[in-house]
Design an enzyme around this catalytic site. Structure first.
Site, PDB file in Angstrom:
ATOM      1  N   GLY A  92       0.841  -1.193   0.000  1.00  0.00           N
ATOM      2  CA  GLY A  92       0.000   0.000   0.000  1.00  0.00           C
ATOM      3  C   GLY A  92       0.871   1.235   0.000  1.00  0.00           C
ATOM      4  O   GLY A  92       2.092   1.151   0.147  1.00  0.00           O
ATOM      5  N   LYS A  93       0.283   2.373  -0.175  1.00  0.00           N
ATOM      6  CA  LYS A  93       1.020   3.639  -0.068  1.00  0.00           C
ATOM      7  C   LYS A  93      -0.003   4.757   0.063  1.00  0.00           C
ATOM      8  O   LYS A  93      -1.114   4.646  -0.454  1.00  0.00           O
ATOM      9  CB  LYS A  93       1.867   3.873  -1.324  1.00  0.00           C
ATOM     10  CG  LYS A  93       3.004   4.831  -1.108  1.00  0.00           C
ATOM     11  CD  LYS A  93       4.190   4.110  -0.478  1.00  0.00           C
ATOM     12  CE  LYS A  93       5.343   5.036  -0.195  1.00  0.00           C
ATOM     13  NZ  LYS A  93       6.533   4.288   0.229  1.00  0.00           N
TER      14      LYS A  93
END
Ligand code: NAD
Length: 416
Positions: free
Chosen positions: A105-106
């Site tokens: 994720g980011k």
């Protein structure tokens, strides 16, 4: 589909090379080249002058097949959905190579934190977290620091989430201060991992690690810890640059003195223990190991031809352009790719999450020993794969990641 010139497009190009070699099932190929979820939020914040500003924030959960999404939150004026998606994809591959039970994720918020007060940053952080609160959590998505966010920002993330769920939840975020559930050894983890893969890469080439000469671009969190640990391990760190300047000393730089100097002056420029050099000098230096640990796109088709190092360790994310990588490979330079070389940080983030969920904290020695084991295993997996398929280490790293995520995707099957 990614537009031409996009960062996500560059990730897809690297992915496709490995997927083709693996003869990847077209359905799995399609799944792995699409983000699972992209969230866009508007975050209103009352600024110190009384006016209301609205900041755009993103959180991308690229893939959660192996576990909760894992990845940092970036505060920068250039943050875009394309960039956040690419970074989330790279986190997916990085976690798979490190063999830790996380997806990728980011997050990011379009803002210029250098022009915001501490109160404004806290208000923005809390509102951003409130906007994405249903999507994050210890079992869902676990953020961490990235560019312009630090342990204090993670403390605000943890507090905001905890206030919403009604109890203290330390495992919702990593990179927290040690006093509130952070892990010993986390701050040094990326640099320690860089030192370990440098040693393993030298061993792989049959090059003496002790006495090997090293040049490093960047003296921030990653560059300074890498320099310190490499010097302590017996290598000769002869050159370092930062945003303002650089220093060279053929006998080896005194890294302890340089750390003190950098603390006082916020740069290594003017450090008295050597001669002044530029980035250009650094990249062309006759050293055994070159470590870009600053920014992306530093090794390009323009300077790759002048690199004389035998080993290039990508401590930064994306420091080598695809054209430059081709040149280096043809010239026989061993490039250890970022998704392997800088995975020490996310590996100790995983240890932090484990300790938080366990409610029992390890001594620093134990953290470092476990990191050592994990990094050596990851390095070995990638090297074995590169020999099996006769490919460079970057393609091999993708092959390892795609195989692991692809296999579990197939096992879990399709929920429809
Ligand atoms: P940082 O901000 O602490 O340090 C960056 C360093 O780069 C500073 O010394 C700065 O002076 C230097 N720099 C900036 N512009 C430069 C230029 N033009 N020439 C030479 N030096 C320049 O950042 P960091 O946390 O050390 O991260 C460095 C890289 O490593 C980034 O690509 C980051 O994404 C990556 N990374 C960091 C971690 C981590 O745990 N911190 C983990 C994985 C990857």
């Amino acid at each position: 589909m990614a537009e031409h010139g996009s960062i996500f497009g560059a990730m897809l190009q690297e992915f496709d090379v490995a997927a083709r070699i693996l003869n990847l099932d077209p359905g799995i190929w399609r799944i792995l080249t699409h983000p699972k979820r992209q969230i866009v939020v508007s975050c209103p914040v009352q600024m110190d002058n009384g006016e209301i500003e609205v900041f755009t924030g993103y959180r991308v959960q690229y893939n959660v097949t192996l576990g909760p999404a894992k990845g940092g939150i970036r505060y920068h004026p250039d943050v875009s959905l394309d960039e956040v998606t690419a970074l989330a994809a790279w986190m997916t591959w990085k976690c798979a190579i490190a063999h830790i039970p996380f997806g990728g994720g980011k997050g990011g918020v379009v803002c210029d934190p250098t022009r915001m007060s501490r109160r404004e940053l806290e208000a923005l952080t809390r509102r951003y977290v409130a906007e994405i609160i249903d999507a994050i959590g210890p079992e869902k998505d676990v953020p961490a620091p990235d560019v312009n966010t630090d342990a204090q920002v993670m403390a605000w993330v943890m507090d905001t989430y905890s206030m919403h769920v009604g109890h203290t939840s330390t495992a919702v975020v990593t990179g927290k201060p040690v006093e509130m559930g952070g892990s010993l050894g986390r701050r040094e983890a990326t640099g320690r991992g860089v030192m370990i893969v440098t040693r393993e890469a030298a061993r792989h080439l049959g090059l003496a690690f002790e006495g090997a000469t090293v040049a490093i671009q960047g003296f921030g969190n990653v560059g300074s810890v890498s320099a310190d640990l490499l010097a302590r391990a017996g290598t000769r760190v002869v050159a370092i640059t930062d945003w303002k300047g650089g220093v060279y000393n053929a006998k080896g730089l005194d890294i302890t003195a340089m750390l003190d100097y950098a603390r006082q002056h916020k740069t290594i420029d003017g450090f008295p223990g050597g001669d002044s050099i530029s980035n250009e000098d650094l990249f062309a230096m006759d050293v055994d190991v070159l470590i870009p640990a600053a920014l992306e796109n530093q090794v390009t088709a323009d300077n790759a031809g002048s690199i004389r190092a035998k080993i290039l360790i990508e401590a930064a994310n994306g420091p080598t352009t695809p054209d430059a990588h081709k040149i280096l490979h043809e010239r026989g330079v061993l490039v250890v790719p970022d998704i392997l070389a800088n995975s020490g940080g996310v590996t100790v983030s995983y240890f932090e999450w484990v300790q938080d969920r366990y409610g029992y904290f390890w001594e620093e020695r134990e953290v470092n020993e476990r990191l050592e084991r994990k990094m050596c295993e990851a390095f070995d997996d990638v090297v074995q794969t590169s020999m099996k398929y006769k490919v460079d280490l970057r393609t091999a790293a993708y092959i390892v990641a795609i195989s692991r995520v692809g296999t579990v995707t197939k096992m879990r099957g399709m929920y429809a």
